[in-house]
Design a protein around this motif. Sequence first.
Motif, short mmCIF file in Angstrom:
data_model
loop_
_atom_site.label_atom_id
_atom_site.label_comp_id
_atom_site.label_asym_id
_atom_site.label_seq_id
_atom_site.Cartn_x
_atom_site.Cartn_y
_atom_site.Cartn_z
N LYS A 75 11.44 7.22 -10.13
CA LYS A 75 11.35 7.00 -11.56
C LYS A 75 11.50 5.33 -11.63
O LYS A 75 11.14 4.69 -12.65
CB LYS A 75 12.12 7.83 -12.35
CG LYS A 75 11.70 9.13 -12.53
CD LYS A 75 12.63 9.95 -13.30
CE LYS A 75 12.28 11.52 -13.58
NZ LYS A 75 12.90 12.19 -14.71
N LEU A 76 12.25 4.69 -10.96
CA LEU A 76 12.59 3.34 -11.01
C LEU A 76 11.41 2.54 -10.62
O LEU A 76 11.31 1.28 -10.63
CB LEU A 76 14.07 3.06 -10.09
CG LEU A 76 15.14 3.76 -10.49
CD1 LEU A 76 16.27 3.21 -9.49
CD2 LEU A 76 15.58 3.46 -11.80
N LYS A 77 10.41 3.22 -9.52
CA LYS A 77 9.30 2.40 -9.35
C LYS A 77 9.61 0.90 -8.59
O LYS A 77 8.83 -0.02 -8.94
CB LYS A 77 8.39 2.30 -10.53
CG LYS A 77 7.70 3.41 -11.18
CD LYS A 77 7.04 3.27 -12.39
CE LYS A 77 6.42 4.61 -12.89
NZ LYS A 77 5.47 4.33 -14.17
N ILE A 78 10.62 1.07 -7.71
CA ILE A 78 10.99 -0.28 -7.05
C ILE A 78 10.13 -0.17 -5.88
O ILE A 78 9.67 -1.01 -5.50
CB ILE A 78 12.42 -0.30 -6.83
CG1 ILE A 78 13.30 -0.31 -8.27
CG2 ILE A 78 12.84 -1.57 -5.96
CD1 ILE A 78 14.72 -0.48 -7.96
N LEU A 79 10.23 1.01 -5.08
CA LEU A 79 9.42 1.19 -3.84
C LEU A 79 8.45 2.05 -3.68
O LEU A 79 8.92 3.31 -4.49
CB LEU A 79 10.43 1.23 -2.87
CG LEU A 79 11.59 0.30 -2.42
CD1 LEU A 79 12.36 0.82 -1.27
CD2 LEU A 79 10.88 -0.86 -1.90
N LYS A 80 7.40 1.88 -3.17
CA LYS A 80 6.33 3.03 -3.10
C LYS A 80 6.75 3.86 -1.97
O LYS A 80 7.44 3.28 -1.02
CB LYS A 80 5.00 2.31 -3.15
CG LYS A 80 4.49 1.50 -4.16
CD LYS A 80 3.22 0.88 -4.07
CE LYS A 80 2.72 0.12 -5.30
NZ LYS A 80 1.50 -0.68 -4.94
N ARG A 81 5.93 5.13 -1.80
CA ARG A 81 6.40 5.55 -0.68
C ARG A 81 5.82 4.97 0.74
O ARG A 81 6.51 4.95 1.73
CB ARG A 81 5.60 7.10 -0.62
CG ARG A 81 5.47 8.14 0.46
CD ARG A 81 4.75 9.19 0.25
NE ARG A 81 5.41 10.02 -0.73
CZ ARG A 81 6.36 11.08 -0.66
NH1 ARG A 81 6.67 11.03 0.36
NH2 ARG A 81 6.78 11.64 -1.82
N SER A 82 4.69 4.17 0.56
CA SER A 82 4.19 3.50 1.78
C SER A 82 5.43 2.38 1.94
O SER A 82 5.40 2.06 3.40
CB SER A 82 2.81 2.80 1.54
OG SER A 82 3.25 1.94 0.36
N ARG A 87 3.07 -9.13 4.89
CA ARG A 87 2.69 -7.89 4.17
C ARG A 87 3.88 -7.11 3.13
O ARG A 87 3.88 -6.62 2.41
CB ARG A 87 1.77 -6.99 4.94
CG ARG A 87 1.13 -6.00 3.93
CD ARG A 87 0.17 -5.20 5.01
NE ARG A 87 0.94 -4.45 6.16
CZ ARG A 87 0.68 -4.82 7.41
NH1 ARG A 87 0.11 -5.82 7.61
NH2 ARG A 87 1.22 -3.85 8.24
N ASN A 88 4.94 -7.18 4.28
CA ASN A 88 6.26 -6.71 3.62
C ASN A 88 7.20 -7.42 3.18
O ASN A 88 8.63 -7.16 3.29
CB ASN A 88 6.88 -5.77 4.89
CG ASN A 88 5.94 -4.85 5.59
OD1 ASN A 88 5.30 -4.09 4.66
ND2 ASN A 88 5.92 -4.54 6.83
N TRP A 89 6.72 -8.50 2.52
CA TRP A 89 7.58 -9.49 1.95
C TRP A 89 8.66 -8.75 0.84
O TRP A 89 10.03 -9.03 0.75
CB TRP A 89 7.08 -10.58 1.41
CG TRP A 89 6.05 -10.27 0.01
CD1 TRP A 89 5.19 -9.91 0.03
CD2 TRP A 89 6.70 -10.28 -1.24
NE1 TRP A 89 4.61 -9.53 -1.29
CE2 TRP A 89 5.40 -9.72 -1.99
CE3 TRP A 89 8.05 -10.48 -1.84
CZ2 TRP A 89 5.77 -9.45 -3.56
CZ3 TRP A 89 7.90 -10.39 -3.26
CH2 TRP A 89 7.03 -9.82 -4.09
N LYS A 90 8.29 -7.95 0.25
CA LYS A 90 8.98 -7.10 -0.93
C LYS A 90 10.30 -6.56 -0.19
O LYS A 90 11.38 -6.57 -0.68
CB LYS A 90 8.17 -6.31 -1.62
CG LYS A 90 9.07 -5.71 -2.70
CD LYS A 90 8.19 -4.84 -3.93
CE LYS A 90 7.56 -3.53 -3.18
NZ LYS A 90 6.66 -2.83 -4.09
N GLU A 126 7.19 1.79 5.79
CA GLU A 126 7.17 0.60 6.55
C GLU A 126 8.81 0.30 6.87
O GLU A 126 9.00 -0.19 7.72
CB GLU A 126 6.55 -0.53 5.61
CG GLU A 126 5.08 -0.31 5.54
CD GLU A 126 4.39 -0.75 6.81
OE1 GLU A 126 5.01 -1.41 7.79
OE2 GLU A 126 3.44 -0.16 7.08
N ALA A 127 9.60 0.65 5.88
CA ALA A 127 10.94 0.26 5.86
C ALA A 127 11.62 1.08 7.09
O ALA A 127 12.40 0.47 8.07
CB ALA A 127 11.97 0.28 4.72
#
Length: 278
Positions: free
Chosen positions: A58-65, A9-12, A69-70
Amino acid sequence: MDIVDKAIRNWKLHVLALVLTVIAELIGAKSFKLGPGLLVLVPLLYSFALGALCGIPKLKILKRSDMFEASSLVGVTFFFLMARYGTLVGPSFWKVVESGPALILQEFGNIGTVFFGVPIAVLLGLKREAVGAAFSNAREPNIAIIGEKYGLDTPEGRGVMGVYVTGTVFGAIFCSLLSSFVASTMPFFSPQALAMATGTGSAGMMTAALAPLVEMYPDIKDELTALAAASNMFSGLDGVYMCVFMSLPLANWLVRKMGVKDAPSVPTKAGAQEGGNK
């Protein structure tokens, strides 16, 4: 299966961590002349900076969720890191034993933190918050001490949590820069002494501070790593007692001496509750 499902699920996050690691390693260590000192930038520092950039909304690479998880994976990764350090302590066992008294006595450095931090905190306008903010480096054991004696929903609790958050965000970067600058401008400190000083009870800060030393003294990198890991372990063991019996009472005394009237002389959460009931 839950672990496997969570990893899928956290592959990204895992891919991003791998990409940032490769980029940081490709950049490599860089040295810059900074006044009288030498500033050493290491891959660990780049990865911190790149990871912080990925969190910009603004970069929209990572969401708050993704960030939550990180953060839950950080503790797991430190298990591998400390296991690696443990393999280096064994071969350098006698070096660590010879340095044992110095490793234990260095905890008296907490007193210097109090005398340096409390006056600055009070001058900046803090009151009882200065006690929690400046009696230690505000890592997890220190939060537990303040939480038990005062509660975290108190001025002391806000002080320790403020420094904890600041240390989490900027602590590793600051330690890395400070370590390289001190090592290059203060030759009277041996590299072994500097390695011991990196062990403040935080694995992340220790690793960041150790990296420039290993880069500057590659011939003794295993010895430096062993001393740093042993120092970090001692800080976790006797550092708690040093904070409870020395630095915390000293911070309270110093805050009162600087004119903050509402700092209690006997900081116990139970006592505060009794006083409120009366």
